[in-house]
Design an enzyme around this catalytic site. Structure first.
Site, mmCIF file in Angstrom:
data_model
loop_
_atom_site.group_PDB
_atom_site.id
_atom_site.type_symbol
_atom_site.label_atom_id
_atom_site.label_comp_id
_atom_site.label_asym_id
_atom_site.label_seq_id
_atom_site.Cartn_x
_atom_site.Cartn_y
_atom_site.Cartn_z
ATOM 1 N N HIS A 89 54.707 -69.528 39.388
ATOM 2 C CA HIS A 89 55.576 -69.253 40.536
ATOM 3 C C HIS A 89 56.482 -68.045 40.259
ATOM 4 O O HIS A 89 56.630 -67.156 41.107
ATOM 5 C CB HIS A 89 56.407 -70.501 40.855
ATOM 6 C CG HIS A 89 57.367 -70.306 41.977
ATOM 7 N ND1 HIS A 89 56.958 -70.177 43.283
ATOM 8 C CD2 HIS A 89 58.711 -70.181 41.994
ATOM 9 C CE1 HIS A 89 58.021 -69.990 44.057
ATOM 10 N NE2 HIS A 89 59.095 -69.994 43.297
ATOM 11 N N GLU A 143 67.701 -73.411 57.430
ATOM 12 C CA GLU A 143 66.980 -72.126 57.453
ATOM 13 C C GLU A 143 66.671 -71.662 58.878
ATOM 14 O O GLU A 143 65.553 -71.278 59.196
ATOM 15 C CB GLU A 143 65.688 -72.228 56.633
ATOM 16 C CG GLU A 143 65.202 -70.870 56.159
ATOM 17 C CD GLU A 143 64.062 -70.957 55.157
ATOM 18 O OE1 GLU A 143 64.316 -71.432 54.031
ATOM 19 O OE2 GLU A 143 62.950 -70.570 55.490
ATOM 20 N N HIS A 154 54.119 -66.116 47.443
ATOM 21 C CA HIS A 154 53.409 -67.378 47.698
ATOM 22 C C HIS A 154 51.929 -67.125 47.994
ATOM 23 O O HIS A 154 51.066 -67.921 47.614
ATOM 24 C CB HIS A 154 54.033 -68.122 48.886
ATOM 25 C CG HIS A 154 55.215 -68.961 48.505
ATOM 26 N ND1 HIS A 154 55.988 -69.623 49.427
ATOM 27 C CD2 HIS A 154 55.752 -69.260 47.305
ATOM 28 C CE1 HIS A 154 56.956 -70.268 48.812
ATOM 29 N NE2 HIS A 154 56.838 -70.069 47.521
ATOM 30 N N ARG A 200 62.097 -94.768 54.693
ATOM 31 C CA ARG A 200 62.770 -93.824 55.613
ATOM 32 C C ARG A 200 63.966 -93.110 54.981
ATOM 33 O O ARG A 200 64.822 -92.579 55.688
ATOM 34 C CB ARG A 200 63.197 -94.513 56.909
ATOM 35 C CG ARG A 200 62.024 -95.051 57.703
ATOM 36 C CD ARG A 200 62.335 -95.159 59.175
ATOM 37 N NE ARG A 200 61.162 -95.569 59.895
ATOM 38 C CZ ARG A 200 60.797 -96.838 60.083
ATOM 39 N NH1 ARG A 200 61.554 -97.815 59.608
ATOM 40 N NH2 ARG A 200 59.714 -97.124 60.741
ATOM 41 N N ASN A 229 64.213 -66.202 50.681
ATOM 42 C CA ASN A 229 62.754 -66.072 50.628
ATOM 43 C C ASN A 229 62.313 -64.676 50.208
ATOM 44 O O ASN A 229 61.112 -64.381 50.214
ATOM 45 C CB ASN A 229 62.143 -66.387 52.004
ATOM 46 C CG ASN A 229 62.314 -67.837 52.363
ATOM 47 O OD1 ASN A 229 62.396 -68.691 51.481
ATOM 48 N ND2 ASN A 229 62.390 -68.132 53.649
ATOM 49 N N LYS A 238 73.721 -69.357 45.648
ATOM 50 C CA LYS A 238 72.799 -70.126 46.502
ATOM 51 C C LYS A 238 73.563 -71.131 47.361
ATOM 52 O O LYS A 238 73.254 -71.331 48.541
ATOM 53 C CB LYS A 238 71.729 -70.826 45.663
ATOM 54 C CG LYS A 238 70.816 -71.645 46.567
ATOM 55 C CD LYS A 238 69.465 -71.996 46.038
ATOM 56 C CE LYS A 238 68.696 -72.695 47.173
ATOM 57 N NZ LYS A 238 67.402 -73.198 46.798
ATOM 58 N N LYS A 247 65.698 -78.750 49.868
ATOM 59 C CA LYS A 247 64.286 -78.632 50.245
ATOM 60 C C LYS A 247 63.455 -79.521 49.327
ATOM 61 O O LYS A 247 63.596 -79.458 48.104
ATOM 62 C CB LYS A 247 63.810 -77.185 50.105
ATOM 63 C CG LYS A 247 64.210 -76.296 51.261
ATOM 64 C CD LYS A 247 63.536 -74.941 51.114
ATOM 65 C CE LYS A 247 63.928 -74.008 52.251
ATOM 66 N NZ LYS A 247 63.365 -72.650 52.068
ATOM 67 N N GLU A 305 64.215 -66.097 39.604
ATOM 68 C CA GLU A 305 65.033 -66.487 40.765
ATOM 69 C C GLU A 305 66.483 -66.018 40.589
ATOM 70 O O GLU A 305 67.160 -65.730 41.566
ATOM 71 C CB GLU A 305 64.990 -68.006 40.989
ATOM 72 C CG GLU A 305 63.608 -68.553 41.344
ATOM 73 C CD GLU A 305 63.131 -68.240 42.770
ATOM 74 O OE1 GLU A 305 63.948 -67.819 43.606
ATOM 75 O OE2 GLU A 305 61.925 -68.419 43.019
ATOM 76 N N ARG A 323 69.593 -68.391 55.707
ATOM 77 C CA ARG A 323 68.971 -68.921 54.491
ATOM 78 C C ARG A 323 67.658 -68.209 54.156
ATOM 79 O O ARG A 323 67.220 -68.223 53.000
ATOM 80 C CB ARG A 323 68.746 -70.437 54.630
ATOM 81 C CG ARG A 323 68.190 -71.054 53.358
ATOM 82 C CD ARG A 323 68.175 -72.567 53.381
ATOM 83 N NE ARG A 323 67.579 -73.092 52.170
ATOM 84 C CZ ARG A 323 67.696 -74.333 51.744
ATOM 85 N NH1 ARG A 323 68.403 -75.201 52.449
ATOM 86 N NH2 ARG A 323 67.122 -74.728 50.634
ATOM 87 N N HIS A 344 59.067 -64.064 48.390
ATOM 88 C CA HIS A 344 58.267 -65.283 48.491
ATOM 89 C C HIS A 344 57.127 -65.192 49.502
ATOM 90 O O HIS A 344 56.154 -65.936 49.381
ATOM 91 C CB HIS A 344 59.154 -66.494 48.832
ATOM 92 C CG HIS A 344 59.957 -66.976 47.652
ATOM 93 N ND1 HIS A 344 60.910 -66.188 47.037
ATOM 94 C CD2 HIS A 344 59.946 -68.148 46.959
ATOM 95 C CE1 HIS A 344 61.444 -66.857 46.031
ATOM 96 N NE2 HIS A 344 60.885 -68.051 45.949
HETATM 97 N N1 GLY Z 1 64.057 -71.670 47.482
HETATM 98 C C1 GLY Z 1 64.546 -71.098 48.684
HETATM 99 C C2 GLY Z 1 65.462 -72.004 49.411
HETATM 100 O O1 GLY Z 1 65.906 -73.005 48.878
HETATM 101 O O2 GLY Z 1 65.735 -71.755 50.555
#
Ligand code: GLY
Length: 365
Positions: free
Chosen positions: A264, A237, A252, A121, A245, A227, A143, A185, A241, A248
């Site tokens: 990527h 997000e 993606h 957990r 993206n 960032k 993330k 990025e 946030r 993306h």
């Molecule tokens: N890679 C995008 C983010 O961390 O929100």
């Protein structure tokens, strides 16, 4: 050494950036983390470079640590690898007093972070990114996750690290193509937030591709600061946030449609140019933005070949995470250095325009 602080719902964590930091990692662990045992997770490319050395150094300062590896590559970012690593940790007797150290690129930070998020957990994770992509993006913001058949990063959790340690000297061991893909990025950070940084990246791109230690350290610091400010404001997000993206949504879809053969970085680069073209056609993005992005990203990556079929890519949009009320969403630029606020920082994707947008971009890139 530069320290950048990222705020979270439950506190904050430091991102330490500096050339040569990896040599002092065990000491940093003793200063920042409380744990009895350390599970170092790395892929089979990176483990031979840093894994054994790190274990020896950790043992020398009295830290009980063990190395767990998995096959390198995006194809490993699956629930299967997560379950093998989790079972290996359980079999080795790791308990709730453990800490996971993720050493590697974006796949490693994501998968080891997800193991940490779910193991008994949740146990702490220390992110030790060794690629540009992992240093400036994947290791910061909490993330974690794995890919699913339906698309990228569709299973995961927010699990902020206890500590991030980025040593730009480790970029020297990375293939040049991976350095180029990771720098996409950084260009994205400039495109969404900081025009002067975007231009500085254009001026220094050759040295950054060569892993110049001083300029790499500066770029990593600047990207991490940008960032960190975004994820500190909107960790989960729910709005702001989403600007991270940019590129993306369509990127993606291309990546998934290629069966992850398209890297990527290349996919996101194409995604940024496609999304700029879309923004210009909608009258949201200033004219000329797509061209500036295209010139910069071609300078970084060279021409991109073997792009997947647009129709197949469009099919993957339905399963993208960035949907609202069942409809895919996209982040659009106002201009280089500024995102259009849209509706809570994104726009509904006008799917009827995509065929024309793909034809205009993929035909010439
Ligand atoms: N890679 C995008 C983010 O961390 O929100």
């Amino acid at each position: 050494m530069i320290e950048v602080t990222v705020r979270t719902r439950n506190g904050a964590y430091p991102v330490l950036i500096g050339n040569g930091l990896l040599q002092g990692l065990p000491k940093l662990l003793t200063e920042h983390v409380t744990a009895e045992r350390f599970a170092v997770i790395s892929d089979d490319n990176v483990a031979p470079l840093y894994g054994e050395e790190l274990l020896e150094a950790a043992h020398a300062v009295g830290l009980d640590s063990r190395l767990f590896t998995f096959p390198a590559g995006e194809a490993s970012k699956t629930r299967k690898t997560w379950s093998i690593l989790t079972d290996d940790l359980l079999e080795a007797g790791f308990g709730r007093d453990s800490c996971i150290i993720a050493v590697g690129g974006g796949v490693t930070t994501d998968i080891a972070g997800f193991v940490a998020a779910t193991f008994l957990r949740g146990v702490p994770v220390v992110q030790v990114p060794t690629s540009y992509l992992a240093m400036i993006d994947a290791s910061v913001g909490g993330k974690t996750g794995v890919d699913a058949k339906a698309g990228k990063n569709l299973v995961g959790a927010f699990h902020p690290p206890a500590l991030v340690v980025a040593d730009p000297q480790s970029l020297a061991t990375l293939p040049r193509e991976e350095r180029a893909e990771g720098l996409v990025e950084a260009f994205k950070h400039g495109a969404i937030l900081d025009e002067a940084y975007f231009e500085q990246l254009n001026e220094t791109v050759v040295a950054l591709l060569d892993a110049d230690t001083k300029l790499s350290e500066e770029a990593v610091c600047r990207s991490v600061k940008l960032k960190a400010a975004v994820v500190s404001e909107d960790e989960l997000e729910s709005g702001y946030r989403q600007i991270l993206n940019f590129g993306h949504t369509l990127g993606h879809a291309l990546e998934a449609a290629s069966g992850y053969r398209l890297g990527h970085g290349k996919a996101v680069a194409l995604g940024m140019v496609l999304e700029a073209e879309l923004g210009e056609r909608l009258g949201v993005t200033d004219p000329g933005t797509r061209e500036r992005l295209e010139v910069s990203l071609k300078g970084l990556l060279g021409p991109t070949s073997n792009t997947p079929n647009p129709a197949e890519s469009i099919c993957f949009l339905a399963s993208d995470k960035k949907v609202r009320a069942g409809k895919p969403r996209v982040v659009l630029l106002k201009k280089i250095g500024q995102v259009d606020p849209g509706d809570r920082w994104s726009h509904e994707l006008p799917e009827e325009m995509l065929e024309g947008v793909f034809a205009a971009v993929l035909g010439v890139l």
